[in-house]
Design a protein around this motif. Sequence first.
Motif, PDB file in Angstrom:
ATOM      1  N   THR A 250      -1.021  13.568  -2.786  1.00  0.00           N
ATOM      2  CA  THR A 250      -1.109  12.131  -3.026  1.00  0.00           C
ATOM      3  C   THR A 250      -2.170  11.498  -2.140  1.00  0.00           C
ATOM      4  OG1 THR A 250       1.248  12.085  -3.592  1.00  0.00           O
ATOM      5  CG2 THR A 250       0.200   9.983  -3.041  1.00  0.00           C
ATOM      6  N   GLN A 251      -2.226  11.924  -0.897  1.00  0.00           N
ATOM      7  CA  GLN A 251      -3.237  11.416   0.030  1.00  0.00           C
ATOM      8  C   GLN A 251      -4.641  11.699  -0.483  1.00  0.00           C
ATOM      9  OE1 GLN A 251      -2.843  13.017   3.999  1.00  0.00           O
ATOM     10  NE2 GLN A 251      -4.912  12.391   4.589  1.00  0.00           N
ATOM     11  N   GLY A 252      -4.896  12.917  -0.921  1.00  0.00           N
ATOM     12  CA  GLY A 252      -6.215  13.262  -1.443  1.00  0.00           C
ATOM     13  C   GLY A 252      -6.530  12.568  -2.751  1.00  0.00           C
ATOM     14  N   PHE A 253      -5.525  12.435  -3.619  1.00  0.00           N
ATOM     15  CA  PHE A 253      -5.740  11.770  -4.908  1.00  0.00           C
ATOM     16  C   PHE A 253      -6.117  10.308  -4.707  1.00  0.00           C
ATOM     17  CE2 PHE A 253      -4.265   9.394  -8.594  1.00  0.00           C
ATOM     18  CZ  PHE A 253      -4.780  10.124  -9.647  1.00  0.00           C
TER      19      PHE A 253
ATOM     20  N   ALA B 220       0.826  -1.203   0.000  1.00  0.00           N
ATOM     21  CA  ALA B 220       0.000   0.000   0.000  1.00  0.00           C
ATOM     22  C   ALA B 220       0.861   1.254   0.000  1.00  0.00           C
ATOM     23  CB  ALA B 220      -0.933  -0.008   1.202  1.00  0.00           C
ATOM     24  N   ILE B 221       1.927   1.248   0.801  1.00  0.00           N
ATOM     25  CA  ILE B 221       2.815   2.416   0.864  1.00  0.00           C
ATOM     26  C   ILE B 221       3.504   2.624  -0.476  1.00  0.00           C
ATOM     27  CG2 ILE B 221       4.821   3.410   2.009  1.00  0.00           C
ATOM     28  CD1 ILE B 221       2.338   3.297   3.768  1.00  0.00           C
TER      29      ILE B 221
ATOM     30  N   ALA C 114      -8.807   2.496   3.718  1.00  0.00           N
ATOM     31  CA  ALA C 114      -8.231   3.718   4.274  1.00  0.00           C
ATOM     32  C   ALA C 114      -6.949   4.060   3.527  1.00  0.00           C
ATOM     33  CB  ALA C 114      -7.943   3.528   5.766  1.00  0.00           C
ATOM     34  N   VAL C 115      -6.674   5.342   3.402  1.00  0.00           N
ATOM     35  CA  VAL C 115      -5.494   5.819   2.690  1.00  0.00           C
ATOM     36  C   VAL C 115      -4.483   6.350   3.696  1.00  0.00           C
ATOM     37  CG1 VAL C 115      -4.618   7.499   1.018  1.00  0.00           C
ATOM     38  CG2 VAL C 115      -6.826   6.375   0.636  1.00  0.00           C
ATOM     39  N   PRO C 116      -3.211   5.974   3.585  1.00  0.00           N
ATOM     40  CA  PRO C 116      -2.201   6.508   4.513  1.00  0.00           C
ATOM     41  C   PRO C 116      -2.113   8.023   4.408  1.00  0.00           C
ATOM     42  CG  PRO C 116      -1.335   4.667   3.239  1.00  0.00           C
ATOM     43  CD  PRO C 116      -2.642   5.020   2.624  1.00  0.00           C
TER      44      PRO C 116
END
Length: 289
Positions: free
Chosen positions: A49-52, A31-32, A65-67
Amino acid sequence: MTIWVSDDVAHQWAADRRATRGGQAKYSSFAIETCLTVWVVFGLALRQTQGFMRSLLGLMKLDLAVPDFSTLSRRAAKLEFEQLKQQASSEPIQLVVDSTGLKIFGAGEWQENKHGTAVKRRSWRKLHLGMDLNTGEIVCSELTEESVGDPTILPDLLDQVEGPVSRFIADGAYDGEPVSNELERRFEGVKVIIPPPKNAVVSPEAETNPTQRDRHIAAIQSEGRMAWQKQSGYSQRSRIETQMGRFKQVIGNKLKARNIKNQRAEIKVGVNALNKMTSLGHPAFERVS
């Protein structure tokens, strides 16, 4: 923009349960690395990147969930990348290596942008790449301080190469007995193509037991340097220079990370992305006249 995401992403997104003491990671290395690949390829900031990724997973209707950006930065420094996977080939590797500079955002650039002061010396890192001429893939890479010499980092690059190497091509910076001895020790029968300097002289045993370097010097003296480059295949070194330009064009000529560990992770992600693009297909060139 069209993005294709493998179906097994959801199954690999969460980290495996730990069997030892310590905190449980929420996100897997997969995922990372996926998020970091988006960060590098699209030239985004970590917050972007988090929002994208949140928007992308939402459109795919994946409840994942997104890091956050701080997790990506922290995990990038400790991320362990697998050795670059090389395409299956029946032919030995024809390895060509070179290095280039990448800019970093240091104190000098900050002072110039903030206060308009002149920068006497800009900060940069040195990127070392090794490419297989058979497949066009990058088979080894390393990021170092600008003061590290090319021959010094060569053993670390060779450690990443799997299988036999039939030819090794590099510029004059690699000329010297230590490099030749290291290559001949690792790869039996390797042909070392490194141009000697203009004032190079043959070894004392040149008449009875000439080395590869002695034969290169003799060929240059008798036929000329340009003819030697064409006959020996040294002219193919231009392909690694093209690969360097491709890296700077696609990934960028400036590192976004601020410390050396994250910068090395950024380079590994960029190299993996370029190899993925290479594996998807090559243009075919044919002479028509």
